[in-house]
Motif scaffolding. Structure first.
Motif, PDB file in Angstrom:
ATOM      1  N   THR A  88     -25.702  80.234  -2.277  1.00 40.67           N
ATOM      2  CA  THR A  88     -26.017  81.093  -3.421  1.00 40.67           C
ATOM      3  C   THR A  88     -27.110  82.096  -3.066  1.00 40.67           C
ATOM      4  O   THR A  88     -27.004  83.292  -3.365  1.00 40.67           O
ATOM      5  CB  THR A  88     -26.448  80.241  -4.620  1.00 40.67           C
ATOM      6  OG1 THR A  88     -25.384  79.376  -4.998  1.00 40.67           O
ATOM      7  CG2 THR A  88     -26.825  81.129  -5.801  1.00 40.67           C
ATOM      8  N   GLU A  89     -28.154  81.613  -2.409  1.00 36.22           N
ATOM      9  CA  GLU A  89     -29.261  82.495  -2.034  1.00 36.22           C
ATOM     10  C   GLU A  89     -28.816  83.503  -0.981  1.00 36.22           C
ATOM     11  O   GLU A  89     -29.227  84.682  -1.021  1.00 36.22           O
ATOM     12  CB  GLU A  89     -30.439  81.669  -1.521  1.00 36.22           C
ATOM     13  CG  GLU A  89     -31.206  80.922  -2.597  1.00 36.22           C
ATOM     14  CD  GLU A  89     -30.458  79.717  -3.150  1.00 36.22           C
ATOM     15  OE1 GLU A  89     -30.797  79.274  -4.263  1.00 36.22           O
ATOM     16  OE2 GLU A  89     -29.544  79.212  -2.464  1.00 36.22           O
ATOM     17  N   LEU A  90     -27.973  83.061  -0.039  1.00 36.74           N
ATOM     18  CA  LEU A  90     -27.478  83.989   0.982  1.00 36.74           C
ATOM     19  C   LEU A  90     -26.578  85.060   0.371  1.00 36.74           C
ATOM     20  O   LEU A  90     -26.624  86.229   0.787  1.00 36.74           O
ATOM     21  CB  LEU A  90     -26.719  83.228   2.063  1.00 36.74           C
ATOM     22  CG  LEU A  90     -27.552  82.602   3.184  1.00 36.74           C
ATOM     23  CD1 LEU A  90     -26.646  81.877   4.176  1.00 36.74           C
ATOM     24  CD2 LEU A  90     -28.378  83.649   3.913  1.00 36.74           C
ATOM     25  N   LYS A 205     -34.529  78.120   0.486  1.00 36.80           N
ATOM     26  CA  LYS A 205     -34.127  78.661  -0.819  1.00 36.80           C
ATOM     27  C   LYS A 205     -35.261  79.456  -1.444  1.00 36.80           C
ATOM     28  O   LYS A 205     -35.066  80.566  -1.956  1.00 36.80           O
ATOM     29  CB  LYS A 205     -33.711  77.520  -1.752  1.00 36.80           C
ATOM     30  CG  LYS A 205     -32.309  76.982  -1.517  1.00 36.80           C
ATOM     31  CD  LYS A 205     -31.954  75.948  -2.576  1.00 36.80           C
ATOM     32  CE  LYS A 205     -30.504  75.524  -2.469  1.00 36.80           C
ATOM     33  NZ  LYS A 205     -30.128  74.541  -3.512  1.00 36.80           N
ATOM     34  N   GLN A 206     -36.463  78.899  -1.434  1.00 32.96           N
ATOM     35  CA  GLN A 206     -37.613  79.604  -1.998  1.00 32.96           C
ATOM     36  C   GLN A 206     -37.872  80.905  -1.263  1.00 32.96           C
ATOM     37  O   GLN A 206     -38.217  81.925  -1.885  1.00 32.96           O
ATOM     38  CB  GLN A 206     -38.859  78.717  -1.945  1.00 32.96           C
ATOM     39  CG  GLN A 206     -38.876  77.598  -2.960  1.00 32.96           C
ATOM     40  CD  GLN A 206     -40.186  76.835  -2.928  1.00 32.96           C
ATOM     41  OE1 GLN A 206     -40.800  76.656  -1.868  1.00 32.96           O
ATOM     42  NE2 GLN A 206     -40.631  76.374  -4.075  1.00 32.96           N
ATOM     43  N   PHE A 207     -37.694  80.891   0.056  1.00 32.62           N
ATOM     44  CA  PHE A 207     -37.916  82.108   0.835  1.00 32.62           C
ATOM     45  C   PHE A 207     -36.985  83.228   0.374  1.00 32.62           C
ATOM     46  O   PHE A 207     -37.414  84.356   0.127  1.00 32.62           O
ATOM     47  CB  PHE A 207     -37.716  81.830   2.329  1.00 32.62           C
ATOM     48  CG  PHE A 207     -37.687  83.073   3.160  1.00 32.62           C
ATOM     49  CD1 PHE A 207     -38.864  83.707   3.526  1.00 32.62           C
ATOM     50  CD2 PHE A 207     -36.484  83.644   3.553  1.00 32.62           C
ATOM     51  CE1 PHE A 207     -38.854  84.872   4.268  1.00 32.62           C
ATOM     52  CE2 PHE A 207     -36.452  84.813   4.299  1.00 32.62           C
ATOM     53  CZ  PHE A 207     -37.639  85.423   4.659  1.00 32.62           C
ATOM     54  N   PHE A 208     -35.699  82.934   0.266  1.00 34.56           N
ATOM     55  CA  PHE A 208     -34.752  83.970  -0.136  1.00 34.56           C
ATOM     56  C   PHE A 208     -34.944  84.384  -1.592  1.00 34.56           C
ATOM     57  O   PHE A 208     -34.708  85.542  -1.947  1.00 34.56           O
ATOM     58  CB  PHE A 208     -33.319  83.506   0.112  1.00 34.56           C
ATOM     59  CG  PHE A 208     -32.889  83.631   1.548  1.00 34.56           C
ATOM     60  CD1 PHE A 208     -32.756  84.877   2.142  1.00 34.56           C
ATOM     61  CD2 PHE A 208     -32.627  82.504   2.310  1.00 34.56           C
ATOM     62  CE1 PHE A 208     -32.365  85.005   3.461  1.00 34.56           C
ATOM     63  CE2 PHE A 208     -32.237  82.616   3.639  1.00 34.56           C
ATOM     64  CZ  PHE A 208     -32.108  83.873   4.219  1.00 34.56           C
ATOM     65  N   GLN A 209     -35.393  83.468  -2.427  1.00 29.64           N
ATOM     66  CA  GLN A 209     -35.650  83.822  -3.836  1.00 29.64           C
ATOM     67  C   GLN A 209     -36.805  84.811  -3.945  1.00 29.64           C
ATOM     68  O   GLN A 209     -36.718  85.801  -4.688  1.00 29.64           O
ATOM     69  CB  GLN A 209     -35.933  82.556  -4.644  1.00 29.64           C
ATOM     70  CG  GLN A 209     -34.693  81.692  -4.871  1.00 29.64           C
ATOM     71  CD  GLN A 209     -35.023  80.282  -5.331  1.00 29.64           C
ATOM     72  OE1 GLN A 209     -36.189  79.938  -5.554  1.00 29.64           O
ATOM     73  NE2 GLN A 209     -33.997  79.452  -5.447  1.00 29.64           N
TER      74      GLN A 209
END
Length: 696
Positions: A88-90, A205-209
């Motif tokens: 989802t993040e990607l 996930k936090q990084f991409f968010q």
């Protein structure tokens, strides 16, 4: 004239060599490798022993083209096991790239050798390839016998696509590089599998968010830079003036200390440029003429500190050695709330006198990858191990944070007290993180100090005319830090701190306590069970009974939450109770106890790109629901006290309108007053504290 080390892996053993290097004003100098614990980086043999030898598989998961086609293709390699967990993040990241003019291809990878990835890059070189992002635990190339005898991870292997690489002695490490050796593309690593404070999935996930939040203007961050020259060979801004009009720079060796640097990271700078003696896990700060005493910034401090900075250039040996457990560079990148890009080295690093090429390119709307590549093409021979951790496709945002109307200042404009300054400690070593309390009619201060090289907790008391000589509290070899103190109604002066004493491999912090009573210290006891957690940032409070309360931050179950425990009449601590249970990041707890002996706990919580001041209250039988005091802008480091009308007061610092001011609010018995400023000046006021005066 400086002595440096070299090392060589021979038969699985580390051979140390001392080398005397004499310099006569050269343009570049090697920044000395320094680790206060004497640790050396792990070897290629250590790394490869943890890898699974499996056939190479690469599957194209998605392809996003842009029309008309141009030279902006980004390959996104992702660990095949990790891919479904972060898809989802990607997908959001790929959409962001498309909106900014990049074509992209997502390729799930497992097994193989570094040459397999390089071959895919070479195949796409004539298709407009500009760079690649490697997400998760992917293949790492190594170079053998660097300039100082070290082997190191080598991202240049993937960026130089038309040079010739060889492993002539067939030991798995490249030792030959010829032909056109300059880099052709850029590479970024998003590599969290070696970090222990959180799970790889959650960190990425936090990084991409937050990457998406920065791209879309949801993260408010001050457009200014910090230049921190702990090593003063190059006492200037390294060219950062091309990027920012607002630059804060420190060059004085007796100012550039670990405690001072950590406080600067709290202030908020979009870009930090550091030059310091370092290792993969720590940066160490020296005083004038290289004297010991400036303290160290350790990897384990970064997650709790949560620096307010997005981009870093770390002229610091091996800070980017991402294959090391809990390496410092990756903690800068993955620590909430801002981390986006870290440029640093996987090897011993030469001093970089100027980074003008990078800063000018960023100012001219280049992405980090293009700016870094432009510099690296001319500097790879000296800085071949320098690389990018994070997302090279990002650009410096030009969006200015919106101005907010500041409420009228409501406070006593003239200080009602005359302050007298007392000399406290003349040690040449850095003292930090003080807390103040009172018992037996004496003002007492607790603090941590590096005077025995490894940090320990000390105390001192005021006898009416001066402070006593500081004394160690429950000395231990393995890093006692961040003490907090409070006195219960029986007169016990409690101190709680975080320590590695149960984990001599520096794996986990636990909280420990002791109290001073009837002329002596009690035996040390643990706050909570030993269970492999990371318990940090203790805060203490006590009322008019014999109970003392401890609030703290802990990493358990893959997230950071606020917990609380108590001890009664000097007995053992209760099993900790969790006060927060959400996906937000919490930091900087504080606690106070009202006249009914009910504790109030406050903290900063990250939500939607801003830091909120939140809290909970214990009514004598259970903890009431969480409440928010300030949810606008960025609010940090709350402190609390209770007055003689049983009103609970909270102060904190808030960043908005490109400055940091002190705010307050209080509980009037039925609701919280609106937040209001105590200071409104064009400077940074931070780290306020509050206590009740004699008149209430």
């Amino acid at each position: 004239m400086i002595i440096y080390f070299q090392y060589k892996n021979i038969g699985g053993k580390m051979l140390l060599l001392a080398t005397l290097l004499v310099f006569q004003a050269p343009p570049l100098k090697p920044v000395p490798y320094y680790d206060p614990q004497g640790r050396l980086p792990s070897t290629y043999e250590n790394y490869i022993a943890g890898q699974v030898d499996a056939p190479f598989e690469a599957t194209t998961e998605s392809l996003h083209s842009i029309f008309p086609a141009d030279d902006n293709l980004v390959l996104i390699f992702v660990n095949a096991t990790l891919y479904p967990l972060i898809q989802t993040e990607l997908d959001t990241y790929v959409s962001d790239l498309s909106n900014e003019g990049f074509a992209s291809k997502v390729i799930a990878v497992s097994g193989g050798k570094p040459a397999d990835l390089r071959q895919i890059l070479q195949v796409h070189q004539d298709s407009g390839l500009v760079g690649a992002l490697m997400v998760g635990d992917l293949l790492v190339a190594w170079w053998e016998d660097g300039p100082h005898g070290e082997d190191y991870p080598l991202e240049l292997f993937f960026t130089d696509l038309d040079g010739t690489w060889a492993d002539n002695n067939h030991d798995g490490k490249y030792d030959y590089h010829s032909g056109n050796r300059a880099p052709d593309i850029w590479i970024g690593r998003v590599y969290a599998s070696r970090l222990t404070y959180d799970s790889e999935e959650h960190l990425i996930k936090q990084f991409f968010q937050r990457n998406h939040a920065y791209r879309t203007g949801q993260l408010q961050i001050q457009h200014r830079g910090l230049v921190y020259n702990e090593i003063t060979w190059y006492p200037h801004d390294h060219g950062m003036n091309y990027l920012y009009l607002d630059i804060t720079m420190f060059n004085d060796e007796n100012t550039t200390t670990a405690y001072h640097y950590k406080n600067q990271l709290r202030l908020g700078y979009e870009f930090v440029h550091l030059i310091a003696h370092s290792s993969p896990w720590v940066s160490t700060f020296f005083l004038d003429s290289g004297a010991m005493g400036g303290g160290s910034l350790f990897n384990f401090e970064i997650p709790a500190l949560m620096p307010n900075a997005a981009f870093y250039f770390l002229n610091a040996c091996m800070n980017a050695r991402f294959t090391e457990k809990d390496n410092l560079g990756n903690w800068y990148l993955f620590a909430q709330p801002w981390g986006q890009v870290v440029m640093a080295s996987t090897s011993v690093m030469y001093g970089v006198p100027y980074l003008t090429t990078v800063y000018r390119a960023l100012d001219n709307d280049s992405c980090f990858g293009d700016a870094f590549l432009k510099w690296h093409k001319s500097n790879y021979s000296r800085h071949g191990a320098t690389c990018i951790l994070g997302d090279p496709t990002l650009k410096i945002s030009t969006a200015e944070p919106s101005l907010v109307r500041i409420p009228q200042v409501r406070h006593q404009p003239t200080a009602p007290l005359d302050w007298t300054e007392f000399p406290f400690d003349s040690s040449n070593f850095v003292n930090g993180n003080p807390d103040i309390g009172c018992s037996d009619g004496k003002i007492r201060i607790v603090f941590d100090s590096g005077r025995k090289v490894r940090a320990d907790t000390y105390w001192s008391w005021f006898n009416g005319s001066n402070f006593s000589q500081p004394e160690s509290i429950a000395w231990h070899e393995y890093y006692d830090l961040f003490p907090a103190c409070a006195t219960d109604a029986t007169g016990r002066f409690w101190v709680v701190w975080q320590s590695f004493r149960d984990y001599q491999s520096y794996d986990h912090f636990q909280l420990f306590s002791t109290y001073y009573y009837d002329g002596h210290w009690s035996s040390v006891q643990r706050v909570g069970p030993i269970a492999g957690y990371h318990d940090v940032q203790a805060a203490l409070g006590a009322g008019s009974d014999d109970r003392v309360w401890c609030a703290f931050k802990s990493w358990r179950n893959g997230q950071a939450d606020i917990w609380v425990s108590s001890a009664q009449n000097g007995d053992t601590w209760t099993n900790p109770t969790r006060l927060t249970d959400n996906s937000f990041g919490q930091i900087s707890p504080c606690i106070t106890v009202d006249q009914d002996n009910h504790p109030w706990v406050f903290w900063s919580s990250l939500a939607n790109g801003n830091w909120h001041i939140q809290g909970r209250h214990y009514d004598g039988s259970h903890w009431l629901p969480m409440f928010s005091i300030d949810t606008t802008a960025t609010n940090s480091c709350p402190r609390a006290a209770v007055d003689n009308q049983n009103r609970v007061w909270v102060v904190w610092h808030k960043w908005q309108n490109s400055q940091t001011d002190i705010y307050y609010a209080f509980w009037n018995g039925s609701n919280w007053t609106d937040p209001a400023p105590i200071t409104v000046v064009s400077a940074d006021d931070i780290l306020a504290d509050i206590t009740m005066a004699e008149d209430g």
